[in-house]
Design a protein around this motif. Structure first.
Motif: not given
Ligand code: SF4
Ligand code: SF4
Ligand code: SF4
Length: 316
Positions: A67-74, A87-106
């Motif tokens: 099981r994985v806790g993952i930091v996720a942008k949109g 079917n590459k992942l199962a939702r129950e194996d994931l804890v999604i830690i959502a980051v509201p993302c203001p955009g990345l600097i290029d």
């Protein structure tokens, strides 16, 4: 946000809710964050969130057991949904830690704007709609439209829809589509012969390092067609014609899975404008099938189902 992330990630490991945490830690280079993949709760103190968390972390999920806790942008969250649909992942194996993302600097755009290499800059910070660059003690101010990645200027989902923990306030989509698509549109205005010349020239620079494939969560085949020897689809040496076939086939393989996360273009060490291919395919999929990868978790995967009324006899 960082403090909350560290607390939540530590608690997830302590309470055995996950086996792994995937996030970002400071990189060894200036203005760089690097993926942190850990089972150790003490490592969570190094987790960061800043405008340089470039990688699409969904790319690592298919190679971890447990099981994985993952930091996720949109965009990461859209790739996660797409992988669940395939079917590459199962939702129950994931804890999604959502980051509201203001955009990345290029950083390439910043280097161009200030005429200096990133190593010569003292600091880059984001203040609302402004990006402040400090050079030799002086401040220069730019707008986000000038400095964010093109794909961030077309971001339809800055905050994951699907999550277990939300860090901060939900952000609205950033839809500067005209600016975001200007390079692609410029290319579309050229004749087919000119476009052919353009790609011949661009793909002649490809060194076939496969960084574009390796950073892409939608490229999940265990054995890529380029590594097949029977039959040998493409030659291993980077001739431009073989490089072209590699990119065409890769684009077809990720059609309906690509979320326009921009990682392939960013990772390319010779700056080939790969988004001109991937975003165009993204738009075509939307136009033809009204399908946007990872936006609707109830949707069926685009390339893995068919309808009775399909136009092609093959499917009926
Ligand atoms: S595409 Fe959207 S979610 Fe992804 S990095 Fe850019 S702004 Fe953030
Ligand atoms: S990342 Fe760039 S150089 Fe490497 S294989 Fe892809 S297109 Fe070629
Ligand atoms: S093809 Fe490129 S933009 Fe699309 S999901 Fe893969 S890395 Fe992201």
């Amino acid at each position: 946000m960082e403090q909350k992330l560290r607390q939540e990630a530590k608690a997830l490991l302590e309470q055995n809710k996950v086996d792994w945490i995937i996030g970002f830690e400071p990189g060894s280079l200036k203005f760089a964050a690097t993926p942190l993949i850990t089972k150790d709760k003490n490592d969570t103190e190094r987790l960061i969130i800043n405008p340089f968390i470039f990688n699409n972390l969904a790319d690592f999920l298919t190679s971890l057991e447990g099981r994985v806790g993952i930091v996720a942008k949109g965009c990461d969250s859209r790739s996660i949904i797409s992988l669940i649909q395939d079917n590459k992942l199962a939702r129950e194996d994931l804890v999604i830690i959502a980051v509201p993302c203001p955009g990345l600097i290029d950083l390439a755009k910043i280097e161009q704007l200030v005429g200096k290499d990133r190593d010569e800059l003292d600091d880059i910070t984001r203040e609302g709609d402004k990006v402040i660059v400090k050079i030799e003690g002086k401040k220069k101010e730019f707008s986000t439209i000038q400095t964010l990645f093109d794909h961030c200027l077309a971001c339809e989902l800055p905050t994951p829809q699907e999550y277990d923990i939300l860090l901060g306030e939900v952000r609205p989509p950033a839809l500067e589509l005209e600016v975001s698509g200007r390079n692609i549109n410029k290319l579309k205005e050229t004749s087919p012969a000119e476009r052919w010349k353009f790609w011949e020239s661009e793909l002649s620079r490809c060194i076939r390092c496969y960084a574009c494939r390796n950073v892409c969560p939608a490229c999940f085949c265990q054995r890529c067609f380029v590594e097949e020897t029977e039959p040998q689809w493409v030659m291993p040496m980077p001739r431009w014609q073989d490089n072209l076939i590699f990119q065409i086939v890769r684009n077809i393989h990720v059609a309906g899975r690509c979320t326009d996360c921009g990682e392939c273009e960013r990772a390319c060490p010779v700056n080939i404008p790969l988004r001109s291919l991937t975003r165009e395919m993204y738009n075509m999929v939307d136009e033809l099938f009204q399908f946007k990868s990872g936006m609707d978790k109830e949707a069926l995967p685009l390339m893995a189902h068919y309808e009775q009324e399909e136009a092609e006899d093959l499917f009926r």
